[in-house]
Write an enzyme that holds these catalytic residues in place. Structure first.
Site, PDB file in Angstrom:
ATOM      1  N   SER A 126       0.809  -1.230   0.000  1.00 27.63           N
ATOM      2  CA  SER A 126       0.000   0.000   0.000  1.00 27.63           C
ATOM      3  C   SER A 126       0.840   1.277   0.000  1.00 27.63           C
ATOM      4  CB  SER A 126      -0.874  -0.022   1.265  1.00 27.63           C
ATOM      5  OG  SER A 126      -1.391   1.257   1.543  1.00 27.63           O
ATOM      6  N   GLU A 128       0.223   3.647   1.687  1.00 27.84           N
ATOM      7  CA  GLU A 128       0.266   4.103   3.081  1.00 27.84           C
ATOM      8  C   GLU A 128       1.649   3.856   3.700  1.00 27.84           C
ATOM      9  OE1 GLU A 128      -2.357   5.727   4.334  1.00 27.84           O
ATOM     10  OE2 GLU A 128      -1.772   5.839   6.442  1.00 27.84           O
ATOM     11  N   TYR A 152      -1.527   0.470  10.524  1.00 29.31           N
ATOM     12  CA  TYR A 152      -1.797  -0.179   9.236  1.00 29.31           C
ATOM     13  C   TYR A 152      -0.575  -0.086   8.321  1.00 29.31           C
ATOM     14  CZ  TYR A 152      -3.576  -0.937   4.533  1.00 29.31           C
ATOM     15  OH  TYR A 152      -3.743  -1.392   3.243  1.00 29.31           O
TER      16      TYR A 152
END
Ligand code: NAP
Ligand code: F7E
Length: 323
Positions: A126, A128, A152
């Protein structure tokens, strides 16, 4: 012989689009779903193809079931899409997030190494993971330093590194797709795009009067899940296992998202959007914009949807749903 694919997280947004895509290509598709107390809506995204799928109850945190399923299926390709995928919620349940996203990935990699080394492995990595790092030209890419700012993001960075390490150390065919945000009518309704679209439609039809949001100033590179699952299969079928960035290369703020959606429905977002502290995060990724030149030039990947056509499709979905 048809190729055999195993998809973890098959009942999720991406799992459902990927299952459709692989079935269209003639794959035999297997998938793992979790046991839930409320079964009625659990497989809603895949009910229309249920008769073509081979489903198993399992949980990535249970290494015994992961081993058993991989032993039984002996997949040619494993797509690891299962995750606790909500960034804000990962601050509430950090241990579960890391157990599923990091240790769960390790459980699959160990099973492949020991009992199915022929399996190619795709890891749902991801954007992120970059946190707030941006290159000088305003993009994130494979060489951008990763510095996650959420449980996360940290959990995904651990899984990303394990995926690389099983490739270099054990010579397995393991790949990371670093995907930037991607959405669709099947997106969970607590993610910002589908929350905004669904609530705006509800406001238009008099079901709701306001939309409560957090940070309106963060920006995301938003694509469509339909396009991104196609990239996943291309990544795994490229001769050399490696990592790739998948993104649109365009970025919009949450405010832009509200403005476009409400405008399309004949309203002004400023009349309805309220900011609420509870939707803000302890730490925020402020700006994402991915450089996907490599996958476009090497694998010929190209998205079909634009931001506007994607939001329009989501509006149509919720309008016909409510009618
Ligand atoms: P999603 O809709 O939240 O789907 C996640 C799936 O994982 C669901 O089927 C969920 O099942 C399952 N799952 C959760 N915990 C599990 C566990 N412990 N064991 C087994 N299954 C479990 O997510 P998505 O949007 O399709 O994303 C797919 C993957 O890509 C995720 O790994 C996500 O982190 C990653 N990713 C997504 C984006 C994006 O913008 N969508 C971007 C980059 C990376 P339940 O329904 O039972 O919870
Ligand atoms: O937030 C802001 C919020 O939750 C987007 C996951 O698929 O993409 C996703 O993570 C932005 C953030 O997605 C609300 O603060 C404002 O800046 O839709 P989101 P995300 O956190 O970017 C990455 C790439 C993944 O890998 C993840 O799995 O919108 N925002 N107000 C809000 N966000 C939410 N959810 N709800 C609000 O009310």
């Amino acid at each position: 012989m048809n190729k055999v694919a195993l998809i973890t997280g098959i009942s999720g947004q991406d799992g459902s689009y990927l299952a459709e895509h692989l079935l269209d290509l003639g794959y035999e598709v297997h998938g793992i779903i979790r046991r839930q107390s409320l079964t009625e809506r659990q497989t809603e995204r895949i009910d229309h193809i249920d008769h073509k799928l081979n489903l198993y109850y399992g949980d990535l945190t249970d290494e015994h079931c992961v081993y058993k399923i991989i032993q039984e299926v002996q997949p040619d390709e494993v797509y690891n899409l299962a995750a606790m995928s909500h960034v804000r919620v990962s601050f509430d349940i950090p241990a579960f997030t890391i157990k599923t996203n990091s240790l769960g990935t390790l459980n699959i990699l160990e099973a492949i190494r020991n009992i199915a080394p022929q399996s190619k492995f795709y890891q749902a990595s991801s954007s992120e993971m970059f946190g707030n790092n941006i290159d000088d030209d305003g993009f994130q890419r494979l060489s951008t330093t990763m510095n996650p700012v959420s449980p996360y993001g940290s959990s995904k960075l651990m899984a990303y590194n394990l995926t690389k390490q099983y490739r270099t150390g054990y010579k397995l065919h393991t790949c990371n797709g670093i995907l930037f945000n991607h959405e669709s009518p099947r997106r969970g309704t607590t993610f910002v795009t589908n929350k905004v679209v669904k609530t705006a439609v509800e406001i238009k039809y008099g079901i709701k009067t306001t939309l409560e949001l957090g940070n309106l100033d963060s920006s995301r590179d938003w694509g469509h899940s339909y396009d991104y699952v196609r990239a996943m299969r291309l990544i795994l079928n490229y001769e050399t296992p490696r990592d790739w960035v998948v993104s649109t290369g365009e970025t919009k703020s949450v405010r832009d998202l509200c403005e476009y959606t409400f405008n399309q429905l004949g309203m002004n977002y400023k009349d309805y959007v309220i900011q609420d502290e509870k939707y803000f995060r302890k730490e925020e990724v402020n700006y994402l914009r991915g450089d996907s030149t490599e996958i476009r030039e090497t694998l010929g990947w190209k998205p079909k949807y634009t931001f506007n056509t994607m939001i329009d499709e989501m509006i149509d979905f919720w309008e016909s749903n409510l009618k």
